[in-house]
Each structure stands twice: as structure tokens, then as C-alpha cells.
Design a protein around this motif. Sequence first.
Motif, PDB file in Angstrom:
ATOM      1  N   ILE A 122      -1.097  12.659  -5.876  1.00  0.00           N
ATOM      2  CA  ILE A 122      -1.768  13.880  -6.321  1.00  0.00           C
ATOM      3  C   ILE A 122      -1.834  14.931  -5.218  1.00  0.00           C
ATOM      4  CG2 ILE A 122      -3.164  12.654  -8.024  1.00  0.00           C
ATOM      5  CD1 ILE A 122      -5.535  12.896  -6.078  1.00  0.00           C
ATOM      6  N   GLU A 123      -1.170  14.686  -4.111  1.00  0.00           N
ATOM      7  CA  GLU A 123      -1.193  15.622  -2.996  1.00  0.00           C
ATOM      8  C   GLU A 123      -0.659  16.997  -3.430  1.00  0.00           C
ATOM      9  OE1 GLU A 123       0.048  15.025   1.563  1.00  0.00           O
ATOM     10  OE2 GLU A 123       1.776  15.236   0.227  1.00  0.00           O
ATOM     11  N   THR A 124      -1.336  18.050  -3.012  1.00  0.00           N
ATOM     12  CA  THR A 124      -0.915  19.406  -3.336  1.00  0.00           C
ATOM     13  C   THR A 124       0.111  19.900  -2.323  1.00  0.00           C
ATOM     14  OG1 THR A 124      -2.592  20.486  -1.985  1.00  0.00           O
ATOM     15  CG2 THR A 124      -3.225  19.863  -4.228  1.00  0.00           C
ATOM     16  N   LYS A 125       0.747  21.025  -2.627  1.00  0.00           N
ATOM     17  CA  LYS A 125       1.699  21.617  -1.697  1.00  0.00           C
ATOM     18  C   LYS A 125       1.010  22.020  -0.398  1.00  0.00           C
ATOM     19  CE  LYS A 125       5.012  23.390  -5.106  1.00  0.00           C
ATOM     20  NZ  LYS A 125       5.673  24.598  -5.678  1.00  0.00           N
ATOM     21  N   GLU A 126      -0.204  22.521  -0.504  1.00  0.00           N
ATOM     22  CA  GLU A 126      -0.941  22.913   0.684  1.00  0.00           C
ATOM     23  C   GLU A 126      -1.239  21.714   1.575  1.00  0.00           C
ATOM     24  OE1 GLU A 126      -1.676  23.719  -2.367  1.00  0.00           O
ATOM     25  OE2 GLU A 126      -1.927  25.895  -2.552  1.00  0.00           O
ATOM     26  N   GLN A 127      -1.638  20.614   0.936  1.00  0.00           N
ATOM     27  CA  GLN A 127      -1.924  19.395   1.701  1.00  0.00           C
ATOM     28  C   GLN A 127      -0.663  18.820   2.323  1.00  0.00           C
ATOM     29  OE1 GLN A 127      -3.781  17.354  -1.518  1.00  0.00           O
ATOM     30  NE2 GLN A 127      -5.834  18.095  -1.016  1.00  0.00           N
ATOM     31  N   ALA A 128       0.439  18.879   1.585  1.00  0.00           N
ATOM     32  CA  ALA A 128       1.712  18.381   2.123  1.00  0.00           C
ATOM     33  C   ALA A 128       2.153  19.198   3.329  1.00  0.00           C
ATOM     34  CB  ALA A 128       2.780  18.421   1.035  1.00  0.00           C
ATOM     35  N   THR A 136       0.166  20.790   5.452  1.00  0.00           N
ATOM     36  CA  THR A 136      -0.692  20.405   6.575  1.00  0.00           C
ATOM     37  C   THR A 136      -0.251  19.070   7.151  1.00  0.00           C
ATOM     38  OG1 THR A 136      -2.580  21.620   5.669  1.00  0.00           O
ATOM     39  CG2 THR A 136      -3.062  19.854   7.242  1.00  0.00           C
ATOM     40  N   ARG A 137       0.045  18.113   6.277  1.00  0.00           N
ATOM     41  CA  ARG A 137       0.468  16.783   6.729  1.00  0.00           C
ATOM     42  C   ARG A 137       1.767  16.858   7.521  1.00  0.00           C
ATOM     43  NH1 ARG A 137       3.984  13.762   4.318  1.00  0.00           N
ATOM     44  NH2 ARG A 137       3.723  14.768   2.291  1.00  0.00           N
ATOM     45  N   ARG A 138       2.647  17.757   7.137  1.00  0.00           N
ATOM     46  CA  ARG A 138       3.920  17.874   7.843  1.00  0.00           C
ATOM     47  C   ARG A 138       3.715  18.175   9.326  1.00  0.00           C
ATOM     48  NH1 ARG A 138       8.719  22.375   6.832  1.00  0.00           N
ATOM     49  NH2 ARG A 138      10.299  21.334   8.126  1.00  0.00           N
ATOM     50  N   ASP A 152      -7.438  15.528   4.501  1.00  0.00           N
ATOM     51  CA  ASP A 152      -7.355  15.061   3.120  1.00  0.00           C
ATOM     52  C   ASP A 152      -6.475  13.831   2.966  1.00  0.00           C
ATOM     53  OD1 ASP A 152      -8.984  17.104   2.351  1.00  0.00           O
ATOM     54  OD2 ASP A 152      -7.389  18.383   1.560  1.00  0.00           O
ATOM     55  N   VAL A 153      -5.423  13.730   3.789  1.00  0.00           N
ATOM     56  CA  VAL A 153      -4.478  12.632   3.646  1.00  0.00           C
ATOM     57  C   VAL A 153      -5.142  11.276   3.825  1.00  0.00           C
ATOM     58  CG1 VAL A 153      -3.768  12.632   6.076  1.00  0.00           C
ATOM     59  CG2 VAL A 153      -2.185  11.816   4.321  1.00  0.00           C
ATOM     60  N   GLY A 154      -6.183  11.206   4.658  1.00  0.00           N
ATOM     61  CA  GLY A 154      -6.819   9.920   4.932  1.00  0.00           C
ATOM     62  C   GLY A 154      -8.153   9.711   4.256  1.00  0.00           C
ATOM     63  N   SER A 155      -8.643  10.709   3.534  1.00  0.00           N
ATOM     64  CA  SER A 155      -9.976  10.638   2.947  1.00  0.00           C
ATOM     65  C   SER A 155     -10.077   9.552   1.882  1.00  0.00           C
ATOM     66  CB  SER A 155     -10.336  11.999   2.341  1.00  0.00           C
ATOM     67  OG  SER A 155     -11.554  11.923   1.637  1.00  0.00           O
ATOM     68  N   PHE A 156     -11.206   8.848   1.866  1.00  0.00           N
ATOM     69  CA  PHE A 156     -11.475   7.862   0.819  1.00  0.00           C
ATOM     70  C   PHE A 156     -12.152   8.502  -0.384  1.00  0.00           C
ATOM     71  CE2 PHE A 156     -10.279   4.931   3.989  1.00  0.00           C
ATOM     72  CZ  PHE A 156     -10.051   3.707   3.379  1.00  0.00           C
ATOM     73  N   ASP A 157     -12.436   9.786  -0.290  1.00  0.00           N
ATOM     74  CA  ASP A 157     -12.985  10.529  -1.416  1.00  0.00           C
ATOM     75  C   ASP A 157     -11.825  11.012  -2.263  1.00  0.00           C
ATOM     76  OD1 ASP A 157     -14.252  12.150  -3.201  1.00  0.00           O
ATOM     77  OD2 ASP A 157     -15.053  13.566  -1.743  1.00  0.00           O
ATOM     78  N   HIS A 158     -11.713  10.512  -3.500  1.00  0.00           N
ATOM     79  CA  HIS A 158     -10.552  10.881  -4.317  1.00  0.00           C
ATOM     80  C   HIS A 158     -10.623  12.323  -4.787  1.00  0.00           C
ATOM     81  CE1 HIS A 158     -13.471   9.860  -7.445  1.00  0.00           C
ATOM     82  NE2 HIS A 158     -12.730  10.517  -8.315  1.00  0.00           N
ATOM     83  N   SER A 167       0.836  -1.199   0.000  1.00  0.00           N
ATOM     84  CA  SER A 167       0.000   0.000   0.000  1.00  0.00           C
ATOM     85  C   SER A 167       0.871   1.250   0.000  1.00  0.00           C
ATOM     86  CB  SER A 167      -0.939   0.014   1.208  1.00  0.00           C
ATOM     87  OG  SER A 167      -0.205   0.022   2.421  1.00  0.00           O
ATOM     88  N   GLU A 168       0.449   2.220  -0.799  1.00  0.00           N
ATOM     89  CA  GLU A 168       1.171   3.475  -0.921  1.00  0.00           C
ATOM     90  C   GLU A 168       0.825   4.420   0.222  1.00  0.00           C
ATOM     91  OE1 GLU A 168       2.270   6.240  -4.678  1.00  0.00           O
ATOM     92  OE2 GLU A 168       0.135   5.959  -4.337  1.00  0.00           O
ATOM     93  N   GLY A 169       1.778   5.278   0.600  1.00  0.00           N
ATOM     94  CA  GLY A 169       1.544   6.251   1.655  1.00  0.00           C
ATOM     95  C   GLY A 169       0.806   7.468   1.124  1.00  0.00           C
ATOM     96  N   THR A 170       1.426   8.612   1.188  1.00  0.00           N
ATOM     97  CA  THR A 170       0.748   9.827   0.755  1.00  0.00           C
ATOM     98  C   THR A 170       0.396   9.763  -0.727  1.00  0.00           C
ATOM     99  OG1 THR A 170       2.918  10.850   0.400  1.00  0.00           O
ATOM    100  CG2 THR A 170       1.830  11.272   2.493  1.00  0.00           C
ATOM    101  N   ARG A 171      -0.718  10.375  -1.070  1.00  0.00           N
ATOM    102  CA  ARG A 171      -1.176  10.350  -2.460  1.00  0.00           C
ATOM    103  C   ARG A 171      -0.205  11.093  -3.371  1.00  0.00           C
ATOM    104  NH1 ARG A 171      -6.369  10.673   0.095  1.00  0.00           N
ATOM    105  NH2 ARG A 171      -7.907   9.284  -0.862  1.00  0.00           N
TER     106      ARG A 171
END
Length: 472
Positions: free
Chosen positions: A254-260, A262-264, A460-466, A248-252
Motif C-alpha cells: 500500500i506504499e504511496t509514490k511519496e513514501q516510495a 522517501t524510501r529511495r 512510514d516504511v517501518g511503522s507498525f501503525d497500518h 516476511s514481505e519488504g515494502t508495503r
Amino acid sequence: MLKTPFKITTKLLSVSTLTAACFVGLTSQALAAGEIKYTDQQKLHAIAGDISAQRIGGDIQTLVDFGTRHTLSDTKSETRGIGAARRWIKQEFEKISAQCGGCLEIIEVKDTISGEKRIPDATEVVNIVAIQRGISEPNRMVIMSGDIDSRVSDVMDFTSDSPGANDNASGVAGVIEAARVLSKHKFNGSVVYAALSGEEQGLFGGKILTAYAQKHDWQVHAVLNNDMIGNITGVNGVTDNTTARIFSEGTRVIETKEQARTRRFTGGEVDSASRNLARYIDTIADRYIANLNTMLVYRLDRFGRGGHHRPFNDAGFAAVRIMETNEHYDRQHQDLRIENGIEYGDTIKGVDFDYAAKLTALNAVSLASMAWAPAPPKDVKIAGAVTANTRLSWQASKDNNITGYRIYWRYTSEPQWQFSKTVGKVTQAILNNVVIDNYYFGVAAINKEGIESPVVFPGDVGSFDHNIKIVK
């Protein structure tokens, strides 16, 4: 390797006070304290027991008997080549559908590919797909896939015999067998059985089906790609029919800079939807598949390699690869030959039908559980910085089958959820004295029978909504 569960008082909005529950390995002391136990589902046990190793073996033999299933091979012959194989798969789906009163919608999802390194000339890449529509949520999809095509040493050799018994007649046979068994049941969400083409030439079948899913606005909550599920003896000399791997892959991607950003600051590198899908399947194995341990591999695929789940990951869908633990490279992508006393080639002698049935059962039960369960919660949020308490909230659901939600948490170094708390049909809850800094958290939805969705990590990192929103 779960740490010893501890007692913790928790105050939840709109519900009574409960004690914490360990997700796995409840101690007798914990049970005596009134900890919550999972509701065992006999119908999931029945599905696991209905999978037939004999039928799977017969299907693998039929696919092998087409001689080669190379993407560029003959499409006109009735007995040899990928065309004959595709038509046979479609006929099997049609037989299954006839037995369930036409419950399967059988389609060809295809496109013409050309100008590619491994498909230089115009070639029609055809996927055979059977859709078992859900009763209440027909556009919510869980997908099981396997690859039709095979190859030998030269990836462009489309005439030599290429039996592809394990790679990947085993996966396609598993898809067909899962359809046979699950078509006897009715689900809330839809189950999709996909035999994909063009994998060895560049993952084209997966790309084509991904584009189709996006065009038709499928709510894809899980893709279980099965690629080599029948070999139990590795090139390393290990013979093992009791384990399987889930990649299984970790972060998507397609993750945006803004999402990255937040995840940090909030975490989630190991809590993508794909990772929590893998954890869900791992739990299914523990509960319903006898004598099978699954290895959670935190990587998209094997080192430097790929599979047909990747196009779905590329689009943001939750997708994993399920396969054997010990690969035998002498039996992969090899011309049929004997050199220095070593036999090369992917023949049916290298396939263990009982093991393939075990991994097929893992797929079937996982698909059934998710299709019966409510959809994963949406818009899960978390707060609690610089406080003693952790607050979680999520979007209200219109699903009348939902009776409540379950909050999960674990130490950040642990691979699997450790502790849980069941709450009612609410949209927020507070865990008093559970410090947000020390754990990862998630939320699952539960239906009237006690069947749960996968756990959703907040944000967003965990959402099942693509179609995840950009975090501002």
C-alpha cells in the motif's frame, strides 16, 4: 554472521554516556566493558516448556478424522466435513475459556462468498476466533492463525478424503495449543487465536478477518500465520527438525509514490514492520526455543505461492508466515494413492508432533513477549545527514509500564540487529560519531521487566501503525 563489535562513545539526551552493545554474540571483552545484556524472562521459558506435543498430536488426529475439511464440504454432519471441524474447534476454545474463568471471547467471523473461480456458488466461509483481551490495551492485537480447510489434487473436489494432517491441521492444532497455554496468563495487550477457512479456495478467511479487524479498529501489530508446521522430511531427501522458516514481505504493497520516493533516499527496503517482526521472532527462537534455528526468508511467501498472512499484508499490517524448512510435495494437495511405489497424500504419518510443538512454542513465546511488552514506538524519525552524529526521535507514550527505549543499529548488509544502546524514558537521543550513512537504525520500547517491543525502523516504511501517514 555478525561482525566483531567495536567500542564507540555515545552521548544521549537526558541520559548518561554508555558504551555500545552488540545485540547477539557478546564477547567476554565486550561484557567486561559494561555492555548491556538482555534480561532473561523465566516466564517465557515456562511458556515454551508448557507446550505439549501429545496434545497437539491428539488435535491433529481429531481434525484428520473429519475426513475432509474442504471449504465446500458438508456443514451439517456431526462427524464429517468442515462444519463439524469448525464446531469442534469452537468447543475446544470454549473448554479453554471455561478453565480460565471466561477469559476468551469466542466469535465467528464470517461472510458469504460466491461468483469466485473456486467458490462459484454461495458458500458461507466461517472463521473461528478466540480473543484474549489485554488488561491495559485491549485493542492492541497480536494474532496467531492457522487454516482449517484441506484439499486433494482437484481443488474443487470436496467429497474425497482429504486428511490435511500437515496442511494444515498442524497449524490449527498449534493455535489451539497456544490458546491452552497462554490463557493461563494475563497480558497488557490482546492475543487473538484464529482458525481461518477458505485458504485453499482463495485466502478468503484471511480477507474476512482482515476486514473485521479494520472495521473494529484493531491495532494489529503482528500476525503469525502458521501453515504446515509438522513435516521434517522434505521431498529433497533432507530430514531436519532443527530449523524453521519465517517469510516476511519488504515494502508495503500500500506504499504511496511519496513514501516510495522517501524510501529511495533513506532506505528501508528490508526494514518493513513485517521484516522487523520476523527478526523479533528469530531472536525469540535464539533465546527461548531449544535446538531451533529460524531462517529469515525475505519474500512474501514461497516462490510464486501464497498464504493466509497475505490479506493482512495487503491491508498494511505486519504479518509473517512460519513454517517447516523442507516441504514434501508428494504430501501436499494430493489424492490419497500409491503410484510406482510412492505414497501420496497428506496423512498423519507425515507429521512429527515434537517438531510441531517446537514451532508452536515459538509462536506462543513470541505472542506472549509482544503482548507483555509495550506497543512498538510510534512516529520514529531519524536525522543526521552530512554530520558525524545520528539523531533519533519518537512519540511520547502514555504507557506507564515503559521504563525506557533501546536504539538498535546494524550494517546495512546484515540481516539481524548488531548493536544497541539503552536510553531512559526520553523521546530523542543522539548517537555521537555513529554516521547515519553506514548503518540502519531502529527503536524498541522496554517495560519494567525488561521485555521489549519489536524494533521500529524510522519513517512510514517501518511503522507498525497500518494507518501510516503520507510523507510530504
